[in-house]
Design an enzyme around this catalytic site. Structure first.
Site, mmCIF file in Angstrom:
data_model
loop_
_atom_site.group_PDB
_atom_site.id
_atom_site.type_symbol
_atom_site.label_atom_id
_atom_site.label_comp_id
_atom_site.label_asym_id
_atom_site.label_seq_id
_atom_site.Cartn_x
_atom_site.Cartn_y
_atom_site.Cartn_z
ATOM 1 N N LYS A 164 44.471 57.446 59.693
ATOM 2 C CA LYS A 164 44.373 57.709 58.267
ATOM 3 C C LYS A 164 45.012 59.066 57.952
ATOM 4 O O LYS A 164 44.875 60.026 58.723
ATOM 5 C CB LYS A 164 42.913 57.713 57.827
ATOM 6 C CG LYS A 164 42.189 56.392 58.034
ATOM 7 C CD LYS A 164 42.673 55.333 57.065
ATOM 8 C CE LYS A 164 41.870 54.044 57.211
ATOM 9 N NZ LYS A 164 42.268 53.025 56.225
ATOM 10 N N ASP A 189 48.132 55.296 57.647
ATOM 11 C CA ASP A 189 47.545 54.585 56.503
ATOM 12 C C ASP A 189 47.142 55.613 55.456
ATOM 13 O O ASP A 189 46.268 56.447 55.690
ATOM 14 C CB ASP A 189 46.336 53.769 56.952
ATOM 15 C CG ASP A 189 45.745 52.940 55.826
ATOM 16 O OD1 ASP A 189 46.317 52.925 54.720
ATOM 17 O OD2 ASP A 189 44.708 52.293 56.050
ATOM 18 N N GLU A 214 51.324 52.698 55.619
ATOM 19 C CA GLU A 214 50.608 51.669 54.858
ATOM 20 C C GLU A 214 50.154 52.207 53.506
ATOM 21 O O GLU A 214 49.514 53.258 53.424
ATOM 22 C CB GLU A 214 49.398 51.184 55.675
ATOM 23 C CG GLU A 214 48.653 50.033 55.053
ATOM 24 C CD GLU A 214 47.482 49.578 55.909
ATOM 25 O OE1 GLU A 214 46.787 48.633 55.501
ATOM 26 O OE2 GLU A 214 47.267 50.157 56.993
ATOM 27 N N ASP A 239 49.239 46.898 51.313
ATOM 28 C CA ASP A 239 47.871 46.444 51.589
ATOM 29 C C ASP A 239 47.181 46.169 50.263
ATOM 30 O O ASP A 239 47.157 45.047 49.775
ATOM 31 C CB ASP A 239 47.150 47.523 52.401
ATOM 32 C CG ASP A 239 45.676 47.241 52.650
ATOM 33 O OD1 ASP A 239 45.195 46.161 52.276
ATOM 34 O OD2 ASP A 239 44.986 48.111 53.210
ATOM 35 N N LYS A 263 44.650 40.630 54.435
ATOM 36 C CA LYS A 263 43.200 40.677 54.581
ATOM 37 C C LYS A 263 42.615 39.467 53.863
ATOM 38 O O LYS A 263 42.877 39.261 52.673
ATOM 39 C CB LYS A 263 42.630 41.976 54.003
ATOM 40 C CG LYS A 263 42.982 43.216 54.818
ATOM 41 C CD LYS A 263 42.393 44.477 54.205
ATOM 42 C CE LYS A 263 42.723 45.697 55.070
ATOM 43 N NZ LYS A 263 42.300 46.972 54.430
#
Length: 368
Positions: A164, A189, A214, A239, A263
């Site tokens: 992250k 991300d 991401e 995402d 997802k």
């Protein structure tokens, strides 16, 4: 099939670690488990992956419960279904609320697979007998803690490391890892933490051979990501922006990304996830299955989906023991040497650990 009963379990599960992103920190997960019973007594399970606060999408545990109770379950009870694909068509009049939709749809897929004596992976068209596993590492308090977390992940055999990042904790984070681990498959991300004003700053990431960055820009953006992708050598992965196959097609048309994170909860269920897979397979767009800190039921669905051939990048689907002292399925999902074996038994391939389910349940409600 015709549903006769749906029972919702509201759980609170303590995590093995504190997970920190640009939005905040979590050390426990609330979730809903959906137990659906068909008229012949077949029981299927789904999991709602929404968080308690609307920082990832607009959905929360409470809004999902409201949607299930007042809209989705009444639409399904007593309805004759021939295939789980019919569920998304039935729900088409309900705008968004994809995580609520996916949770009950997942339970219906489980029932269908048991009745047709197929594994979930087989029913979806999966081909792999095992899947490659990546890991997500949250923001760490020190460089030492960051490198220790990365080393632990590498030692366990994970095929991809995701870290992250956020403004003020980004370039230095990646640089710190690359100074020690020059060749590890690495991605960043951003969880929508940047704007187009940060283009020159984000261009610094091109020096570190990342697999991808991401969702760097706004959670609902597809257009501006195209501008950023033209300015970056690093592939962008979308995402939060992707809620449907239509969103994927828009992103591809605009050149907004080179990779898609799928997802199940975010796109509204396995049926839509499979449609996205099939389109990306046709267009040769790499995809991977993202994680939402799922418990065992949601994790089982992820494993089955990842068995499809176009999931060419390791997903965020670590074993149960990484997240929980005790999961709610048996056997628990096990990761060995960076891989998870895809179950072959009918349904999701795991049994519900009723003792653990009762241990973590804070309330239940049954609908007939």
């Amino acid at each position: 099939m015709k549903l006769q009963q749906v029972k919702i379990y509201h759980l609170k599960m303590p995590m093995n670690f504190t997970f920190t992103t640009s939005f905040g920190s979590m050390d426990e997960k609330e979730l809903l488990v959906i137990e659906a019973t068909d008229e012949d007594g077949t029981v299927g399970y789904g999991e709602c992956v929404a968080f308690v606060a609307p920082w990832y999408t607009e959905e929360t545990v409470k809004t999902s419960l409201h949607m299930l109770e007042d809209f989705l379950i009444p639409m399904l009870l007593g309805k004759v279904l021939h295939h789980p694909d019919e569920v998304s068509e039935l729900f088409s009049s309900i705008r968004m609320n994809n995580m609520a939709k996916a949770s009950i749809e997942g339970a219906i897929w489980d029932i269908y697979c048991q009745q047709t004596k197929q594994s979930l992976a087989q029913a979806l068209g999966g081909e792999k007998t095992c899947i490659d596993v990546g890991i997500a590492i949250g923001l760490q308090p020190t460089k030492e803690a960051l490198l220790q977390a990365v080393k632990h992940a590498i030692d366990q055999g994970y095929g991809r490391i995701k870290v992250k990042i956020k403004p003020g904790a980004d370039i230095e984070v990646i640089k710190t890892i690359r100074q020690v681990y020059k060749d590890v498959p690495l991605m960043a991300d951003a969880n929508a933490a940047y704007t187009l004003d940060d283009i020159e700053h984000l261009q610094q990431l091109d020096a570190y051979q990342l697999l991808m960055i991401e969702q760097p820009l706004a959670y609902d953006d597809i257009v501006e990501h195209a501008t950023l992708q033209r300015a970056l050598k690093t592939p962008i992965c979308l995402d939060e922006s992707i809620h449907s196959l239509a969103d994927v097609k828009r992103a591809v048309m605009l050149g907004s990304c080179q990779i898609i994170n799928v997802k199940i909860g975010r796109v509204g269920g396995l049926t839509e996830a499979r449609k996205i897979h099939d389109y990306c397979y046709e267009k040769n767009i790499p995809i991977w299955c993202g994680g939402m800190l799922e418990a065992g039921i949601g994790r089982a669905h992820n494993v089955a989906l990842t068995s499809l051939p176009q999931f060419t990048l390791p997903g965020d689907n670590s074993g149960s023991a990484h997240y929980w002292a005790q999961d709610i399925i048996t056997p628990e999902v096990e990761m060995k040497d960076g891989k998870i074996t895809v179950p072959t038994t009918p349904g999701i391939g795991y049994h519900i650990n009723k003792e653990a389910l009762a241990k973590y349940t804070i309330s239940t409600k049954t609908y007939k």
